[in-house]
Design a protein around this motif. Structure first.
Motif, PDB file in Angstrom:
ATOM      1  N   LYS A   1       1.009  -1.361  -0.079  1.00  3.15           N
ATOM      2  CA  LYS A   1       0.045   0.054  -0.052  1.00  3.15           C
ATOM      3  C   LYS A   1       0.959   1.270   0.154  1.00  3.15           C
ATOM      4  N   GLU A   2       1.757   1.157   0.790  1.00  2.00           N
ATOM      5  CA  GLU A   2       2.953   2.302   0.730  1.00  2.00           C
ATOM      6  C   GLU A   2       3.458   2.780  -0.667  1.00  2.00           C
ATOM      7  N   ALA A   3       3.740   1.657  -1.218  1.00  2.00           N
ATOM      8  CA  ALA A   3       4.300   1.664  -2.675  1.00  2.00           C
ATOM      9  C   ALA A   3       3.318   2.350  -3.678  1.00  2.00           C
ATOM     10  N   VAL A   4       2.041   1.833  -3.371  1.00  3.09           N
ATOM     11  CA  VAL A   4       0.837   2.234  -4.321  1.00  3.09           C
ATOM     12  C   VAL A   4       0.812   3.846  -4.030  1.00  3.09           C
ATOM     13  N   THR A   5       0.769   4.055  -2.663  1.00  2.65           N
ATOM     14  CA  THR A   5       0.218   5.592  -2.349  1.00  2.65           C
ATOM     15  C   THR A   5       1.447   6.493  -2.814  1.00  2.65           C
TER      16      THR A   5
END
Length: 368
Positions: free
Chosen positions: A355-359
């Motif tokens: 999720k951090e990478a997507v955000t």
């Protein structure tokens, strides 16, 4: 004669619409683009639960994100839209903007109107100001906290606040099941994660009133709380309804497949303010995963109309629901295109990193 495109709102949908239109119309002379937003900063709404828990977010000035695009930024609040006169009133100079084409992307706020006392005694986490005020209200208190709403916003707020305040009692209250869009396997993981964070889950529990002392339940019971976080649904401003644009019963702008207003074809709408529906007839989910493709489609269609081409339809294809469960845990529920859950999950630290990478990737794309 210069064609004036005005975009209202610089959230995910509005910023993508403004930058996308500027890029597509760069070689088409005679178009001026104005982006109106109440703040001069872009707000990562998907991180507001982190801000509420006291974590610092990246500073993202809109002028930096708009650099080189030619888009003019007006930092002001929209106070009225007159669809018949094609004007927008704002609370700063020049106070009135006249448009030829409008993209309406003003988003949504927390719905604190459904239960008595919520507007007075509860705190939301739907805007940057909401999150800042919630942090100020909870940072020095050690008493119990109640989060109302079992959707993604409520789950993320409850786990983030519980992690940031170890030992504090946190209740998550929902009138249905927590994580209604999850598979059964996903809900099992979610319940385990809530227990690990010390969050007490109250499913199938209806709130009758919010008071200064906590929650009064519809069955006569109560949940004491020093602070109540309201995450039980969203609503849109009354501006669209008052503007003369066609809206549905919730005040959402009714649009065709090309995101053009059904009553005013010179108006496009994107994001949470739109009554867009999927192939199964269900309303689109309010999320950046919806707002981003809407903003991109609005940009394409504005450019198409202004260059004499036929605008195309919006096609929403969901892939996953990403849920933060504190900083080091998460749940990624993979979905079919219609947002119904698949058996596949990604959980734990891998999901949190994903999720951090997507955000971060979303912000990187917005920069470009």
């Amino acid at each position: 004669m210069t064609h004036h495109l005005v975009v209202l709102g610089a959230g995910y949908a509005g910023l993508v619409a403004a930058k996308g239109a500027a890029r597509r119309l760069r070689r088409h002379g005679g178009v001026r683009i104005t982006l109106v937003n109440a703040s001069d900063r872009f707000v990562e709404r998907v991180r507001l639960h982190q801000l509420a828990a006291g974590r610092q977010l990246r500073d993202l000035p809109l002028r930096t994100l708009l650099a080189g695009t030619g888009v003019q930024l007006a930092v002001a609040r929209v106070t009225a839209v007159d669809a018949a006169a094609r004007t927008v009133r704002i609370d700063a100079a020049p106070h009135v903007l006249t448009y030829d084409t409008l993209v309406y992307a003003l988003g949504s706020t927390a719905d604190t109107t459904a239960v008595p006392g919520a507007a007075t005694h509860a705190s939301a986490v739907a805007t940057h100001q909401d999150a800042v005020l919630l942090h100020a209200r909870t940072q020095h208190s050690r008493g119990p906290l109640a989060v109302v709403g079992g959707g993604l916003t409520g789950i993320e707020a409850a786990t983030e606040l519980a992690e940031a305040r170890p030992g504090r009692t946190v209740h998550l209250v929902t009138q249905g099941e927590a994580g209604p869009g999850l598979s059964e396997r996903g809900r099992r993981y979610l319940r385990g994660a809530l227990r690990r964070h010390g969050v007490t889950l109250h499913e199938h529990t209806r709130v009758g009133e919010v008071t200064a002392d906590g929650l009064v339940l519809a069955d006569g019971g109560g949940i004491p709380a020093d602070a109540v976080v309201w995450a039980a649904g969203f609503r849109v401003p009354e501006l669209a309804r008052e503007s003369g644009l066609a809206v549905d019963g919730r005040g959402l702008i009714t649009v065709g497949p090309d995101l053009r207003s059904l009553s005013h074809p010179e108006v496009f709408a994107a994001g949470d303010a739109v009554a867009a529906y999927g192939p199964d007839g269900s309303a689109s989910r309010m999320s950046c995963q919806t707002g981003l493709p809407m903003g991109a489609r609005a940009a394409r269609n504005v450019a198409a109309v202004l260059t004499g081409r036929t605008p195309g339809p919006l096609r929403l294809h969901y892939v996953w629901q990403n849920i933060s469960l504190g900083r080091h845990d998460g749940l990624t529920q993979f979905t079919r295109a219609d947002d119904s859950p698949l058996p596949a999950l990604l959980t734990g630290r891998a999901s949190a990193r994903f999720k951090e990478a997507v955000t971060r990737g979303t912000v990187l794309a917005l920069r470009r």
